[in-house]
Design an enzyme around this catalytic site. Sequence first.
Site, PDB file in Angstrom:
ATOM      1  N   ASP A  71      -3.836   9.910   0.103  1.00 51.50           N
ATOM      2  CA  ASP A  71      -4.958   9.292  -0.590  1.00 51.50           C
ATOM      3  C   ASP A  71      -6.142   9.240   0.359  1.00 51.50           C
ATOM      4  OD1 ASP A  71      -4.271   7.332   1.211  1.00 51.50           O
ATOM      5  OD2 ASP A  71      -3.579   5.887  -0.277  1.00 51.50           O
ATOM      6  N   ASP A 104      -7.494   6.678   2.018  1.00 51.73           N
ATOM      7  CA  ASP A 104      -7.214   5.952   3.255  1.00 51.73           C
ATOM      8  C   ASP A 104      -6.349   6.778   4.200  1.00 51.73           C
ATOM      9  OD1 ASP A 104      -8.689   3.712   2.695  1.00 51.73           O
ATOM     10  OD2 ASP A 104      -7.040   2.652   1.693  1.00 51.73           O
TER      11      ASP A 104
END
Length: 696
Positions: A550, A552
Site C-alpha cells: 500500500d 505506507d
Amino acid sequence: MVTAEYSAHHLQVLEGLEAVRKRPGMYIGSTDSRGLMHCVWEIIDNSVDEALGGFGTRIDIRLHPDGSVEVCDRARGIPVDVEPRTGLTGVEVVFTKLHAGGKFGGGSYAASGGLHGVGASVVNALSERLDVEVDRNGKTYAMSFHRGEPGQFAGPSPDSPFTPFERSSELRVVGKVAKGVTGTRIRYWADRQIFTKDAAFHLDELEQRARQTAFLVPGLEIVIDDERPQAVSGTEPSSTSYRFDGGISEFADFLAPDTPITDTWRLSGEGTFTETVPVLQATGAMVPTEVERTCQVDLALRWGTGYETVGRSFVNIIATPKGGTHQAGFEQGLMKVVRDQIQQNARRLKVGTGEKIEKDDILAGLTSVLTVRLPEPQFEGQTKEILGTPAVRNIVTSVVTRELAARFASTKRDDKAQTSLLLDKVVSEMKARISARTHKETQRRKNALESSSLPVKLADCRTNDIAQSELFIVEGDSALGTAKNARNSEYQALLPIRGKILNVQKASISDMLSNAECAAIIQVIGAGSGRSFDLDAARYGKVILMSDADVDGAHIRTLLLTLFFRYMRPLIEDGRVYAAVPPLHRVIVPNPGAKPNDMIYTYSEKELHTLLAGLQKSGKRWQEPVQRYKGLGEMDADQLATTTMDRAGRTLRRVRVQDAEAASRVFELLMGSDVAPRRDFIIGSSDRLSREAIDA
C-alpha cells in the site's frame, strides 16, 4: 612459427601511420567503445583549443546514420599553405604525420590540450575514410584519406572506389566562401578492421563531455545532432545544445549531489617555474633551453551535508580522471589548512590528542573542480589521464594554502559561519569514522565461541554460507510473527522495524547513527556504513525489503532504500538489495466434490480484472468478496510463504543503480530538505500517476 634464429632481418621498422594501426591501444587506450569515443574527442579538442584561443564560439557534432561522425567549427581553419620541410600542405601534414602540429611552443597556442601532435593523424590512421574541408582565403579546400593514405574516392561512401595519389598529393579547391569566413569540417568513418564489433558511440558520454567542456570554456556553444536511426523519433533528429556563460563555480554547483553547508568558494592564483626543454631551431636542430613557465590555478569547491566526494580535475580543459601532480597539490594544501584550523580550534571542537583527522574526513561531502593551465604540460601517455609536470604540485599547494587560509581568517559573518560549520562537519566525520570502524570490528558474524551482541528482535538464520543467506526487513511486529512461521530458518533471517524510519536524506550522520531503527539495520548487516562500508563483511547475501502493498508500505520501502543508497550503496551496486512483491488479492475458485478449492493470487488491479474476466468467460465462479490484503499481517504463514518468501514461488524486484549521479539527484528531489522542488514535482506529475500504480 617461432625459430631460434634471431638477426637483424627479423626486426620491423613501422613507417608513418603503420605503427598506429599495428598498436592502436598505445594511442587511444583500447579498440572498444572507449577508444572509439577517444577518437571523437581528439578531433573535437582541436576545435576546443581554437575556442580557448579566442577563435570560434560554436562547435557542431553530428552522428550520421551511416555511422560516421562530423565535427565542424568556425575557427581559423587548418593551414593550407605548404610546410617547407616536408613539401606537403598543412592539411596533409596534420593528418598524415605523427608528432606534427601547431602545439609544440610555436606561439599558435598559449595553452592547449593537444601536445603530442598525433591526435588527428591517429584518428585518420584508424578511419576507413576521412574527409576534411577547410575554409580559408575565400576558398573551400578539401582532401580525403583511406586508412591514412591521401587520395580520391569515386563516391560519397567509404566503400566507394579509392585512388591513392602517386606522385604528389592534391589539396582540391571545391568552392568559395565569403571574405573572412574560416573554419574546418571533418567527417570520418571508423575502421571496423581495427575496432571491435560492439564498439559504438555512446550519446550520453558525448553529451556529458560536451556539457563539461561548455562549463570549462564560458561562452562556447556545443551542438550535438544524433541522426542515427535508433535516435530519430518521427522525422526530426535528436539535437542537444550546451552553452554556459558562467565558469567552474556553476560546474561545481551542477555536480554537487547534496545540500550545501558552504557557498561555492573560488580560489585562484598562479606561479612560475623553470624547466629545460628541447626547442626546435630554424635550422632543424633541437637545442636544450631553459624556459620559464607560468601555471594558472583556478579552483571551485563547496562542502555539502553528505559524505560523497565529487571531484573533477583538468589541465588546459583536458580531463585528468586519474589525477596527477595538480590533484596531489590540491589535496596537500587542503589537508594542511584544515588540520591547522582544527588544531587551533581543538578545544571548541572537542578533539582529543589521540584523534587524528584523515584525508577522507576532509573530503567527505566535498565537490570540487580544479583547473590548471600551463604551456606544454607533461602527461603520462597520449590519453592524458594523469598530469606529470612535477612543479605544478607546489604551485597548486601554495595557491590553495594561501587562498583557503585567507577564507578561514576572513572576518565576514557568512565566511565565519560557514568555516565553523565546515570544521564541525570534518570533526563529525572523524568521530563517525572511528565509531564505524569500532562498530564494524565488533559486529562481524559471531562464531559458536563468541557472544552475540546483535539486536534482540533479530530472528537470525543458522547457515554460515553468506551467499545463501537472506535478511528480510519486515514492516511491524505483527508481520514478524507470521513471517517467523513462514520462513526457512536455515537461511532466512528476519529483522522487524517499527513504522517509518528516519529520512536520512535530510538527517545528519550523527542523527542517523543515533536512530534506533537505522542503527539496528547497519548493525545486523555488519559491514559498517558510509566510507567505511566493507561489502565483503556483509553478513547476508540478499537483503529483502518486505513491506505492505500500500502507500505506507511504499513510503517505508523508499525510506529504507534511501538509507541503503546513502550509507550502504555497495550493496545496491552489487545487486544484493531486493524488494519483495506480496500479492494484493486472493481469489478462491471452488471445485466440485472433495477436490480442494483453487487459490489464485494477483498482484495488481489490472491482473485481478483480467483473471475474473477469464474465469467468467470459462464459466467458473469465485467466492465473493475477493480478499484484498491490507497488510502482510493478514496472511497466514502458508500464504506468506507460498507467495512472498518461498524461493520456489516468490517474485523479487532487484534494486539497481544504473546512474549514480542521476539517482542521487532523484533522491535529493524526493527525499531531501528542499521542499519547493518536491512540491513542484508533485504538482506537475500528479496527472501522470495512477492510484493503482501506487498500490502495485
